[in-house]
Design a protein around this motif. Structure first.
Motif, mmCIF file in Angstrom:
data_model
loop_
_atom_site.group_PDB
_atom_site.id
_atom_site.type_symbol
_atom_site.label_atom_id
_atom_site.label_comp_id
_atom_site.label_asym_id
_atom_site.label_seq_id
_atom_site.Cartn_x
_atom_site.Cartn_y
_atom_site.Cartn_z
ATOM 1 N N LYS A 296 34.600 42.708 43.569
ATOM 2 C CA LYS A 296 34.823 42.140 42.238
ATOM 3 C C LYS A 296 36.332 42.115 42.021
ATOM 4 C CE LYS A 296 30.401 43.348 40.217
ATOM 5 N NZ LYS A 296 29.702 43.925 39.070
ATOM 6 N N ILE A 297 36.781 41.097 41.279
ATOM 7 C CA ILE A 297 38.214 40.859 41.152
ATOM 8 C C ILE A 297 38.634 40.790 39.694
ATOM 9 C CG2 ILE A 297 40.088 39.244 41.698
ATOM 10 C CD1 ILE A 297 38.244 38.327 44.085
ATOM 11 N N VAL A 298 39.747 41.473 39.405
ATOM 12 C CA VAL A 298 40.400 41.392 38.109
ATOM 13 C C VAL A 298 41.834 40.953 38.371
ATOM 14 C CG1 VAL A 298 41.126 42.641 36.048
ATOM 15 C CG2 VAL A 298 38.957 43.233 37.150
ATOM 16 N N MET A 299 42.243 39.899 37.675
ATOM 17 C CA MET A 299 43.584 39.349 37.850
ATOM 18 C C MET A 299 44.397 39.523 36.573
ATOM 19 S SD MET A 299 42.569 35.691 39.628
ATOM 20 C CE MET A 299 44.247 35.273 40.093
ATOM 21 N N THR A 300 45.705 39.655 36.718
ATOM 22 C CA THR A 300 46.570 39.557 35.550
ATOM 23 C C THR A 300 46.763 38.075 35.261
ATOM 24 O OG1 THR A 300 48.633 39.484 36.812
ATOM 25 C CG2 THR A 300 47.819 41.683 36.150
ATOM 26 N N PRO A 301 47.067 37.729 34.016
ATOM 27 C CA PRO A 301 47.350 36.317 33.725
ATOM 28 C C PRO A 301 48.470 35.760 34.601
ATOM 29 C CG PRO A 301 46.957 37.499 31.685
ATOM 30 C CD PRO A 301 47.005 38.546 32.791
ATOM 31 N N ALA A 302 49.484 36.554 34.898
ATOM 32 C CA ALA A 302 50.598 36.082 35.733
ATOM 33 C C ALA A 302 50.149 35.757 37.155
ATOM 34 C CB ALA A 302 51.714 37.126 35.757
ATOM 35 N N SER A 303 49.162 36.470 37.661
ATOM 36 C CA SER A 303 48.715 36.222 39.042
ATOM 37 C C SER A 303 48.067 34.855 39.194
ATOM 38 C CB SER A 303 47.755 37.314 39.504
ATOM 39 O OG SER A 303 46.518 37.235 38.819
ATOM 40 N N GLN B 21 49.140 32.174 38.261
ATOM 41 C CA GLN B 21 50.159 31.179 38.591
ATOM 42 C C GLN B 21 50.359 31.076 40.107
ATOM 43 O OE1 GLN B 21 53.784 31.675 36.281
ATOM 44 N NE2 GLN B 21 52.587 32.612 34.636
ATOM 45 N N PHE B 22 49.866 32.071 40.843
ATOM 46 C CA PHE B 22 50.066 32.120 42.285
ATOM 47 C C PHE B 22 48.804 31.799 43.084
ATOM 48 C CE2 PHE B 22 53.329 34.849 40.460
ATOM 49 C CZ PHE B 22 54.469 34.333 41.050
ATOM 50 N N ILE B 23 47.629 32.114 42.546
ATOM 51 C CA ILE B 23 46.367 31.823 43.214
ATOM 52 C C ILE B 23 45.295 31.617 42.145
ATOM 53 C CG2 ILE B 23 45.732 34.258 43.517
ATOM 54 C CD1 ILE B 23 44.483 33.303 46.259
ATOM 55 N N GLY B 24 44.393 30.689 42.407
ATOM 56 C CA GLY B 24 43.398 30.340 41.404
ATOM 57 C C GLY B 24 42.144 31.194 41.461
ATOM 58 N N PRO B 25 41.587 31.505 40.295
ATOM 59 C CA PRO B 25 40.336 32.270 40.227
ATOM 60 C C PRO B 25 39.180 31.584 40.944
ATOM 61 C CG PRO B 25 41.378 32.166 38.064
ATOM 62 C CD PRO B 25 42.140 31.247 38.957
ATOM 63 N N LEU B 26 39.157 30.257 40.973
ATOM 64 C CA LEU B 26 38.067 29.542 41.633
ATOM 65 C C LEU B 26 38.008 29.884 43.122
ATOM 66 C CD1 LEU B 26 35.742 27.525 41.589
ATOM 67 C CD2 LEU B 26 37.428 25.694 41.888
ATOM 68 N N THR B 27 39.139 29.931 43.772
ATOM 69 C CA THR B 27 39.195 30.305 45.189
ATOM 70 C C THR B 27 38.630 31.704 45.390
ATOM 71 O OG1 THR B 27 41.150 28.932 45.543
ATOM 72 C CG2 THR B 27 40.760 30.695 47.141
ATOM 73 N N LEU B 28 39.068 32.624 44.557
ATOM 74 C CA LEU B 28 38.656 34.021 44.709
ATOM 75 C C LEU B 28 37.196 34.241 44.345
ATOM 76 C CD1 LEU B 28 41.935 35.509 43.286
ATOM 77 C CD2 LEU B 28 41.202 35.566 45.679
ATOM 78 N N SER B 29 36.692 33.543 43.332
ATOM 79 C CA SER B 29 35.276 33.702 42.975
ATOM 80 C C SER B 29 34.385 33.108 44.057
ATOM 81 C CB SER B 29 34.970 33.090 41.608
ATOM 82 O OG SER B 29 35.121 31.698 41.631
ATOM 83 N N THR B 30 34.830 32.032 44.667
ATOM 84 C CA THR B 30 34.067 31.436 45.763
ATOM 85 C C THR B 30 33.999 32.396 46.949
ATOM 86 O OG1 THR B 30 34.735 29.223 45.062
ATOM 87 C CG2 THR B 30 33.915 29.450 47.323
ATOM 88 N N LEU B 31 35.113 32.982 47.303
ATOM 89 C CA LEU B 31 35.148 33.901 48.444
ATOM 90 C C LEU B 31 34.410 35.211 48.174
ATOM 91 C CD1 LEU B 31 38.845 33.380 49.584
ATOM 92 C CD2 LEU B 31 36.774 32.535 50.718
ATOM 93 N N SER B 32 34.515 35.722 46.954
ATOM 94 C CA SER B 32 33.891 37.013 46.624
ATOM 95 C C SER B 32 32.437 36.876 46.210
ATOM 96 C CB SER B 32 34.667 37.709 45.502
ATOM 97 O OG SER B 32 34.514 37.014 44.279
ATOM 98 N N LYS B 33 32.055 35.660 45.812
ATOM 99 C CA LYS B 33 30.710 35.402 45.283
ATOM 100 C C LYS B 33 30.472 36.150 43.967
ATOM 101 C CE LYS B 33 28.894 34.708 49.945
ATOM 102 N NZ LYS B 33 30.120 34.876 50.682
#
Length: 166
Positions: free
Chosen positions: A35-42, A44-56
């Motif tokens: 499971k992933i928690v991002m800061t708002p600043a992060s 700007q460097f990588i998108g949540p869609l990519t990470l949610s797809t990879l992590s399911k």
């Protein structure tokens, strides 16, 4: 070794955030639930869609979205381990001081599991006395620190501060 483990990945604002996609892929491939928690600043460097797809799993970055509350306490209790990668200089300072101004910090301060951090910052920031004090302080709290690597940095410099490879 990672099969069935629950890993909470915290991503802070750093160019090294691109490595988090590789890290998530490797962890999931090894059998971990991520499971992933991002800061708002992060974001700007990588998108949540990519990470949610990879992590399911849904990626969280706000305490509340669409009239729904992200239960930071339960996230911190869910994990077997919390991994902050990359850990920016800013988020490191907040961890050291206990500043709780975003979801990632609320989860960190609520977590009951061990926390491991992988710092990532430019060489001058890495060698600054405040950074060294902040690292020593969070280490005194029981956090484990993955050493930075020497290499090419986003500034174009070559030196210490590069996040360890996944």
């Amino acid at each position: 070794m990672l099969k069935g483990k629950k890993i909470l990945l915290g991503i802070s604002g750093s160019i090294a955030a691109y490595k988090s996609a590789i890290l998530v892929r490797l962890l999931v491939k090894a059998g971990a639930e991520v499971k992933i928690v991002m800061t708002p600043a992060s974001e700007q460097f990588i998108g949540p869609l990519t990470l949610s797809t990879l992590s399911k799993n849904e990626v969280l970055s706000e305490l509340s979205e669409n009239n729904s509350w992200a239960n930071h306490v339960m996230l911190g209790r869910w994990a077997d381990i919390m991994l902050m990668a990359p850990l920016s200089c800013n988020t490191l300072a907040k961890m050291s001081a206990g500043i709780c101004d975003n979801l990632l910090m609320a989860v960190y301060l609520s977590a009951t599991c061990k926390t491991v951090v992988a710092p990532a910052m430019d060489e001058d920031m890495w060698h600054h006395p405040t950074t060294k004090e902040n690292l020593a302080r969070i280490e005194s709290f029981g956090n484990k620190i993955i050493p930075v690597e020497k290499g090419e940095l986003a500034s174009g410099l070559y030196g210490d501060g590069r996040m360890a490879e996944p």
